[in-house]
Scaffold this active site. Sequence first.
Site: not given
Length: 555
Positions: A73, A75, A77-78, A195, A234, A365, A368
């Site tokens: 995905h 983000h 961090d990826h 995860d 988001n 929210v 994860h």
Amino acid sequence: MTHKTSKIRIIPLGGLNEIGKNMNAIEYRDKILVLDCGMAFPDDEMLGVDMVIPDISYLIKNADKVCGVVITHGHEDHIGSLPYFLKQINVPVYGTKLTLGLISNKLKEHGILKDTTLVEVGFNQRIDIGPFNVEFIRTGHSIPDSAAIAIHTPMGVILHTGDFKIDYTPVDGQVVDLARLAQLGEEGVLVLMADSTNVERPGYTPSEKIVEETFNRIFQSTEKRIIIATFASNVHRLQQIFNAAFKYGRKVAISGRSMVNVVSVARELGYLDIPGDTMIDLDAVNDYDDDKLVIITTGSQGEPMSALARMAYNEHKVVEIRKGDLIIISASAIPGNEKTVSRIINQLFKRGADVIYEPFQDVHVSGHGCQEEMKLLHQLTRPKFFVPVHGEYRHLRQHSKLAESLGMPPENIFLVDIGTVLEFTKDTGKIAGTVTAGKILVDGLGVGDVGNIVLRDRKHLAQDGLMVVVLTISKENGSIVAGPDIISRGFVYVRESEDLMEEARKIVKDSLATCEKDGVTEWSTLKSVIKDSLRGFLYEKTMRKPMILPIIMEI
């Protein structure tokens, strides 16, 4: 390290015992598939560092074997380290539509988009990459188009969840493909990599719909100007803000470079539907009454240079926080960012704003899954072996214990660190050594040129400051011609410490006089003598240890 073709190797190069920097190497039949290519934000000890990326020494060494990069995905961090990876190993990148859209933006900034092959893959589509048959399976997360990756090999299926949660009422209506995950479980999953972020939280992660209800309630009940800080990526959250603004007759302006980029990409690709003329230019915000305006901004993590931080400290070129503004922090603090977030919230209150943040209202929210969602995933897929990923050591350990509670034999669970080589056959799994792994620090345009020694010096400078000793010596006999002059930076204020400076000068003169008497003229020795004599004197007088930098000139 040699291996037979009857074995498959998994080498985590990031995303274990840390937050972010996710990367894994899957190796089979002399080919390597890279899974995710993320970055992490620096911690408080990494002074001046902009980002942290994985050490890919092993992949560079085996560059001819790397056949592609698969991304779960979009983000940071990826995907954050992709530009640095592709500059050294140029292979195709595979991902879903929005993920590739965000990657394209990033590669364009680095000037390498035209040289990179991006391959869009649909959900439930299977594609051959070298000897790997790769399948993208829809999951839920805080960004659209998130995927779990099933890698089909003759040894069995390796299933990587990516970041996931199970939301039965997602904003875009695209629910997790539990049926396919269950089908894979029936067919047999060799290794599950899952995860672990929220493993310490019992129950289920609430649906994103809860945030929509909160926004509607707040928008309906206030006549104040609303400023919402959230993660730029988001898109579901952004959609809910636009929906609520349209419903209650407000215009929306965007602040923050990354926010502008994501809104542009998501809108262009059809992932963000902005009703009518709801969005306005940021420069036009002062043309609207407070009760007709919403500003979406970056800075939910308290980043010093973010748009929200600049607003809070009255440094933003357009938006000034006014008494009565309603600020919503629609995000939770990433571990390690709690102090910076708290500092921004305090500053916003000082400026007279009202601030809503977790846990006082449902304004955020997690993306994860919690314990019950993890249990469901394990029960659906029923893997033979399990490798917990995405989390600090405590998260990985708790996830291992959760897997054990569901009946998995402890010897089939691999709680490892980055660089560990895991080797699997159809029936066996074991640790088979290690490869070079770790972190590379990026500071400005420098990649890897800041290491432990540089960080140690920066920390030293930050804690005790710097003292520079400048003197000129005679080339003929080594006697002092001029100086020593002493410059203090971050140690003491010279004008208020003249006696100390004068004593320090005398200490340097005396030590150099001793050297001259002994016939010592080697510069390195003179510098060492200056440092040694000053270090003890300054510590005795101040209980501090500044960095001492002698500069010797010769005439």
